[in-house]
Design an enzyme around this catalytic site. Structure first.
Site, PDB file in Angstrom:
ATOM      1  N   ASP A  22      46.615  37.504  41.247  1.00 29.80           N
ATOM      2  CA  ASP A  22      45.757  36.650  40.432  1.00 29.80           C
ATOM      3  C   ASP A  22      45.394  37.481  39.206  1.00 29.80           C
ATOM      4  O   ASP A  22      44.472  38.299  39.257  1.00 29.80           O
ATOM      5  CB  ASP A  22      44.505  36.236  41.204  1.00 29.80           C
ATOM      6  CG  ASP A  22      43.587  35.357  40.374  1.00 29.80           C
ATOM      7  OD1 ASP A  22      44.093  34.550  39.569  1.00 29.80           O
ATOM      8  OD2 ASP A  22      42.358  35.490  40.522  1.00 29.80           O
ATOM      9  N   GLU A  83      50.210  33.459  39.505  1.00 25.69           N
ATOM     10  CA  GLU A  83      49.801  32.181  38.949  1.00 25.69           C
ATOM     11  C   GLU A  83      50.457  31.959  37.594  1.00 25.69           C
ATOM     12  O   GLU A  83      50.525  32.860  36.767  1.00 25.69           O
ATOM     13  CB  GLU A  83      48.276  32.140  38.810  1.00 25.69           C
ATOM     14  CG  GLU A  83      47.739  30.764  38.508  1.00 25.69           C
ATOM     15  CD  GLU A  83      46.232  30.709  38.617  1.00 25.69           C
ATOM     16  OE1 GLU A  83      45.731  30.524  39.740  1.00 25.69           O
ATOM     17  OE2 GLU A  83      45.579  30.863  37.587  1.00 25.69           O
ATOM     18  N   ASP A 155      38.798  37.105  43.325  1.00 29.39           N
ATOM     19  CA  ASP A 155      40.121  37.427  42.779  1.00 29.39           C
ATOM     20  C   ASP A 155      41.106  37.795  43.881  1.00 29.39           C
ATOM     21  O   ASP A 155      42.263  37.361  43.861  1.00 29.39           O
ATOM     22  CB  ASP A 155      40.009  38.556  41.747  1.00 29.39           C
ATOM     23  CG  ASP A 155      39.110  38.178  40.588  1.00 29.39           C
ATOM     24  OD1 ASP A 155      39.447  37.231  39.861  1.00 29.39           O
ATOM     25  OD2 ASP A 155      38.053  38.822  40.418  1.00 29.39           O
TER      26      ASP A 155
END
Length: 187
Positions: A22, A83, A155
């Site tokens: 992330d 992502e 996170d």
């Protein structure tokens, strides 16, 4: 041919070790899972790289790159999921996020690791069952799916969710026999 029946056996003979990322320009979430041949996932590691410090933004990117290279060397993941870029309201923030992603992708590719990208809605759909889930729902389901006790840092929880999404996707595509790159073109 035998297949592992317990999570301990699955961890001993993973079909893949997946590194979930992330990315962020201040904190980068890291999550690693093992996936067995049946698609079952087992938690290996998670942490948050805090890259703030002296030296400005270019040194943050170096901290992301160096931190991920060290984690890759220690844990030996075979695949990475990250992502996909989304458009933020603030163009400067979007550019910094893109550069943080770039540092993470370069760290993986420099170590010969294949990189897969997922949209935030795909991650939420895969882990929670709905593409509009909030962070608390995602973190809760990651904990449930991986048998983790206690709260997850946001996170690191998101990074584990990204890794789980890749594990679910690769298992589903393996069952139907469609290569991942062909699946992307169909969507």
């Amino acid at each position: 041919m035998t297949t592992p029946d317990s999570p301990q056996e699955a961890a001993a003979s993973p079909a893949a070790r997946i590194l979930g990322i992330d990315p962020g320009s201040q904190r980068t979430g890291v999550g690693i899972i093992d996936v067995d041949a049946r698609g079952r996932s087992v938690h290996v590691h998670h942490e948050t790289l805090v890259v703030l410090g002296d030296g400005g933004f270019p040194l943050r990117l170096k901290r992301i790159y160096d931190g991920l290279c060290a984690i890759i060397a220690e844990h030996g993941p075979t695949e990475m999921a990250i992502e996909r870029v989304f458009m933020a309201r603030n163009p400067d923030s979007a550019l910094k996020l893109g550069q943080a992603r770039g540092a993470a992708i370069c760290a993986a590719v420099s170590q010969g690791i294949e990189v897969h990208e997922y949209a935030a809605t795909e991650v939420k759909q895969s882990v929670v069952g709905g593409g509009r889930a909030d962070k608390a729902q995602v973190q809760h389901m990651v904990g449930v799916l991986l048998g983790l006790k206690g709260p997850l840092q946001a996170d690191a929880g998101d990074a584990l969710a990204i890794a789980l999404t890749h594990a679910h996707t690769r298992a589903s595509l393996g069952r139907v026999g469609i290569p991942r790159n062909a699946w992307r073109r169909r969507r």
